[in-house]
Scaffold this motif. Structure first.
Motif, PDB file in Angstrom:
ATOM      1  N   ASP A 117     -12.751  -0.589   6.887  1.00  0.00           N
ATOM      2  CA  ASP A 117     -11.438  -1.203   6.712  1.00  0.00           C
ATOM      3  C   ASP A 117     -10.964  -1.035   5.267  1.00  0.00           C
ATOM      4  O   ASP A 117     -11.421  -0.137   4.550  1.00  0.00           O
ATOM      5  CB  ASP A 117     -11.454  -2.675   7.154  1.00  0.00           C
ATOM      6  CG  ASP A 117     -10.132  -3.088   7.813  1.00  0.00           C
ATOM      7  OD1 ASP A 117      -9.192  -3.456   7.078  1.00  0.00           O
ATOM      8  OD2 ASP A 117     -10.020  -3.012   9.051  1.00  0.00           O
ATOM      9  N   LYS A 118     -10.051  -1.915   4.824  1.00  0.00           N
ATOM     10  CA  LYS A 118      -9.444  -1.760   3.502  1.00  0.00           C
ATOM     11  C   LYS A 118     -10.500  -1.710   2.391  1.00  0.00           C
ATOM     12  O   LYS A 118     -11.450  -2.484   2.399  1.00  0.00           O
ATOM     13  CB  LYS A 118      -8.477  -2.926   3.226  1.00  0.00           C
ATOM     14  CG  LYS A 118      -7.157  -2.821   3.969  1.00  0.00           C
ATOM     15  CD  LYS A 118      -6.225  -3.970   3.642  1.00  0.00           C
ATOM     16  CE  LYS A 118      -6.427  -5.150   4.520  1.00  0.00           C
ATOM     17  NZ  LYS A 118      -5.469  -6.241   4.287  1.00  0.00           N
ATOM     18  N   TRP A 119     -10.289  -0.786   1.454  1.00  0.00           N
ATOM     19  CA  TRP A 119     -11.150  -0.619   0.284  1.00  0.00           C
ATOM     20  C   TRP A 119     -12.604  -0.293   0.656  1.00  0.00           C
ATOM     21  O   TRP A 119     -13.547  -0.682  -0.032  1.00  0.00           O
ATOM     22  CB  TRP A 119     -11.105  -1.846  -0.631  1.00  0.00           C
ATOM     23  CG  TRP A 119      -9.722  -2.231  -1.054  1.00  0.00           C
ATOM     24  CD1 TRP A 119      -9.052  -3.364  -0.725  1.00  0.00           C
ATOM     25  CD2 TRP A 119      -8.831  -1.467  -1.877  1.00  0.00           C
ATOM     26  NE1 TRP A 119      -7.788  -3.376  -1.276  1.00  0.00           N
ATOM     27  CE2 TRP A 119      -7.627  -2.219  -2.002  1.00  0.00           C
ATOM     28  CE3 TRP A 119      -8.913  -0.229  -2.536  1.00  0.00           C
ATOM     29  CZ2 TRP A 119      -6.533  -1.774  -2.739  1.00  0.00           C
ATOM     30  CZ3 TRP A 119      -7.817   0.205  -3.262  1.00  0.00           C
ATOM     31  CH2 TRP A 119      -6.657  -0.546  -3.360  1.00  0.00           C
ATOM     32  N   LYS A 120     -12.774   0.432   1.755  1.00  0.00           N
ATOM     33  CA  LYS A 120     -14.117   0.823   2.200  1.00  0.00           C
ATOM     34  C   LYS A 120     -14.892   1.502   1.068  1.00  0.00           C
ATOM     35  O   LYS A 120     -14.421   2.449   0.449  1.00  0.00           O
ATOM     36  CB  LYS A 120     -14.001   1.787   3.386  1.00  0.00           C
ATOM     37  CG  LYS A 120     -15.334   2.339   3.861  1.00  0.00           C
ATOM     38  CD  LYS A 120     -15.133   3.344   4.984  1.00  0.00           C
ATOM     39  CE  LYS A 120     -16.456   4.005   5.373  1.00  0.00           C
ATOM     40  NZ  LYS A 120     -16.255   5.021   6.441  1.00  0.00           N
ATOM     41  N   GLY A 121     -16.101   0.980   0.796  1.00  0.00           N
ATOM     42  CA  GLY A 121     -16.992   1.572  -0.184  1.00  0.00           C
ATOM     43  C   GLY A 121     -16.596   1.339  -1.628  1.00  0.00           C
ATOM     44  O   GLY A 121     -17.266   1.839  -2.536  1.00  0.00           O
ATOM     45  N   GLU A 122     -15.525   0.576  -1.880  1.00  0.00           N
ATOM     46  CA  GLU A 122     -15.092   0.310  -3.251  1.00  0.00           C
ATOM     47  C   GLU A 122     -15.453  -1.109  -3.667  1.00  0.00           C
ATOM     48  O   GLU A 122     -15.477  -2.030  -2.849  1.00  0.00           O
ATOM     49  CB  GLU A 122     -13.584   0.527  -3.393  1.00  0.00           C
ATOM     50  CG  GLU A 122     -13.156   1.969  -3.158  1.00  0.00           C
ATOM     51  CD  GLU A 122     -11.724   2.207  -3.589  1.00  0.00           C
ATOM     52  OE1 GLU A 122     -11.378   1.823  -4.726  1.00  0.00           O
ATOM     53  OE2 GLU A 122     -10.960   2.771  -2.782  1.00  0.00           O
ATOM     54  N   LYS A 123     -15.722  -1.264  -4.945  1.00  0.00           N
ATOM     55  CA  LYS A 123     -16.075  -2.590  -5.459  1.00  0.00           C
ATOM     56  C   LYS A 123     -14.829  -3.463  -5.532  1.00  0.00           C
ATOM     57  O   LYS A 123     -13.858  -3.123  -6.207  1.00  0.00           O
ATOM     58  CB  LYS A 123     -16.714  -2.456  -6.839  1.00  0.00           C
ATOM     59  CG  LYS A 123     -17.265  -3.758  -7.399  1.00  0.00           C
ATOM     60  CD  LYS A 123     -17.957  -3.552  -8.731  1.00  0.00           C
ATOM     61  CE  LYS A 123     -19.330  -2.947  -8.544  1.00  0.00           C
ATOM     62  NZ  LYS A 123     -20.107  -2.974  -9.817  1.00  0.00           N
ATOM     63  N   CYS A 124     -14.872  -4.579  -4.824  1.00  0.00           N
ATOM     64  CA  CYS A 124     -13.749  -5.514  -4.793  1.00  0.00           C
ATOM     65  C   CYS A 124     -14.114  -6.788  -5.548  1.00  0.00           C
ATOM     66  O   CYS A 124     -15.219  -7.322  -5.383  1.00  0.00           O
ATOM     67  CB  CYS A 124     -13.391  -5.874  -3.349  1.00  0.00           C
ATOM     68  SG  CYS A 124     -12.679  -4.525  -2.400  1.00  0.00           S
ATOM     69  N   TYR A 125     -13.174  -7.258  -6.344  1.00  0.00           N
ATOM     70  CA  TYR A 125     -13.341  -8.508  -7.079  1.00  0.00           C
ATOM     71  C   TYR A 125     -12.540  -9.586  -6.349  1.00  0.00           C
ATOM     72  O   TYR A 125     -11.365  -9.383  -6.030  1.00  0.00           O
ATOM     73  CB  TYR A 125     -12.851  -8.348  -8.518  1.00  0.00           C
ATOM     74  CG  TYR A 125     -13.602  -7.264  -9.248  1.00  0.00           C
ATOM     75  CD1 TYR A 125     -14.789  -7.555  -9.907  1.00  0.00           C
ATOM     76  CD2 TYR A 125     -13.141  -5.949  -9.235  1.00  0.00           C
ATOM     77  CE1 TYR A 125     -15.501  -6.546 -10.565  1.00  0.00           C
ATOM     78  CE2 TYR A 125     -13.839  -4.942  -9.878  1.00  0.00           C
ATOM     79  CZ  TYR A 125     -15.024  -5.244 -10.539  1.00  0.00           C
ATOM     80  OH  TYR A 125     -15.724  -4.245 -11.167  1.00  0.00           O
ATOM     81  N   GLY A 126     -13.192 -10.697  -6.082  1.00  0.00           N
ATOM     82  CA  GLY A 126     -12.490 -11.708  -5.301  1.00  0.00           C
ATOM     83  C   GLY A 126     -13.215 -13.029  -5.276  1.00  0.00           C
ATOM     84  O   GLY A 126     -13.936 -13.388  -6.215  1.00  0.00           O
TER      85      GLY A 126
END
Length: 394
Positions: free
Chosen positions: A296-305
């Motif tokens: 889904d959204k931002w697959k494989g990317e580091k997300c800050y939340g």
């Protein structure tokens, strides 16, 4: 030995009290999925096969498939054969959204046993709506087995405006509708399907203000991204993130309970949220997290939340909370966007438009209008509250 349940579901009464005997000799179908189980976790389609044998003709399945194996937003499920009872399964989320005449010609009665989550955009109630429409058109009876609204009888708007009707809202409801699936069927009959032969088999021991833990029942996930009842509690608000380029946590083990994006800057956002929310007032804590979605959204990317930790279930207002989160991020991060469709069969309107479904709140989110948010979320729901009083059982 398992104790008797505190709340007895409609389907359990149907078999335990031998209500099913009055339907013997009728040809029957069942709208259900893998969360449709009794207290011993026996799938309801197995109970139907045992009692109705060759008269159990069809299973209808909602979004995500009979076994809730499909992901969301137009990931279709196919017709199949249920592997245990060998009953044909007709998908109502794919090449069709409602039963066809040829299906209903095979049966006299359609039974419904679905676990809703209490939110207008959760599509199971709209599959029910279309099923009721088809059964009225074809002169077939519908019997609903009632189950709890896991997030209770509390209501949060906004009310859906007709110009935003779609498969995530085909009739005017608030986002958090406050009804059980049997009660919502009553409301649909009252508004739209006055000639439908509808019966609701109520629960025993259920009280309208119960949250799911108070029922004493084990949670069985009704769809792949509602793994816990707490997920259901945050869902009416966090589902709005599906209309944005924020990850709502799909592709992680905590969908909807976590959210974020690669472009968020945690230090400043953490400070902003502390000014807006407090555990004592709002019933939750936001804990900073970093995660990588596997799909889904931002697959494989580091997300800050952040991750939600609910500390007071009754104070927590999921819709208001999510709207304030989206507004804050939109005003502070240029990379934030409302995404384009298609979304749940809607090609023209943006996903956020049909998810929120209210022009005043959409303008407020866009920064085009100042409003009293509480008015649209709570105070103007009096007519709705009066209307549903006559549809309630508990």
């Amino acid at each position: 030995m398992r104790k008797n349940p505190k709340v007895i579901y409609g389907v359990e009464r149907f078999f335990k009290e031998e209500i099913f005997k009055k339907y013997k000799g009728k040809r029957v179908a069942l709208l259900c999925n893998q969360a449709s189980v009794d207290y011993n976790f026996t799938p309801v389609f197995i109970l139907f096969k045992k009692q109705f044998k060759g008269d159990f003709k069809l299973i209808f399945s909602p979004q995500h498939g009979l076994f809730s194996e499909k992901q969301a937003n137009m990931i279709f499920s196919e017709d199949e054969i249920e592997p245990i009872t060998q009953t044909p399964v007709i998908s109502l989320y794919g090449k069709r959204l409602k039963p066809e005449k040829e299906h209903l010609d095979e049966v006299d009665i359609v039974f419904v046993d679905l676990q809703d989550v209490g939110c207008r955009v959760y599509t199971y109630i709209w599959t029910l709506y279309l099923l009721m429409e088809a059964c009225e058109e074809n002169g077939k009876k519908v019997v609903i087995f009632d189950r709890p609204n896991p997030i209770g009888a509390q209501i949060e708007g906004p009310l859906l405006e007709p110009k935003y009707f779609s498969f995530v809202g085909m009739d005017t409801l608030p986002l958090r509708h406050g009804l059980t699936i049997g009660e919502i069927a009553n409301l649909f009959k009252k508004r739209k399907f006055k000639n439908l032969d509808l019966e609701v088999i109520k629960m025993k021991g259920y009280k309208k203000n119960f949250l799911y833990p108070e029922t004493g029942r084990s949670w069985v996930f009704p769809s792949p991204n509602i793994p816990t009842w707490e997920t259901a509690l945050v869902y009416p608000g966090q589902v709005l993130l599906e209309g944005t380029n924020l990850s709502e946590g799909r592709g992680t083990t905590n969908p909807f309970l976590i959210f974020g994006a690669p472009y968020l800057e945690l230090k400043n956002l953490f400070t902003l949220f502390k000014k807006i929310f407090s555990p004592a007032k709002d019933g939750f804590i936001l804990r900073p997290v970093v995660f990588e979605p596997t799909f889904d959204k931002w697959k494989g990317e580091k997300c800050y939340g952040f991750q939600f930790h609910i500390v007071n279930y009754h104070k927590f207002k999921p819709v208001k909370t999510a709207l304030l989160i989206i507004k804050t991020i939109k005003e502070n991060f240029e990379s934030f966007k409302f995404i384009e469709g298609p979304y749940e069969f809607e090609e023209r309107k943006k996903p956020i438009e049909i998810l929120i479904g209210n022009s005043k709140i959409l303008k407020w989110l866009e920064g085009k209008d100042e409003i009293d948010l509480d008015f649209y979320l709570y105070y103007n729901l009096k007519n709705y509250e009066e209307e549903i009083e006559g549809c309630k059982f508990y």
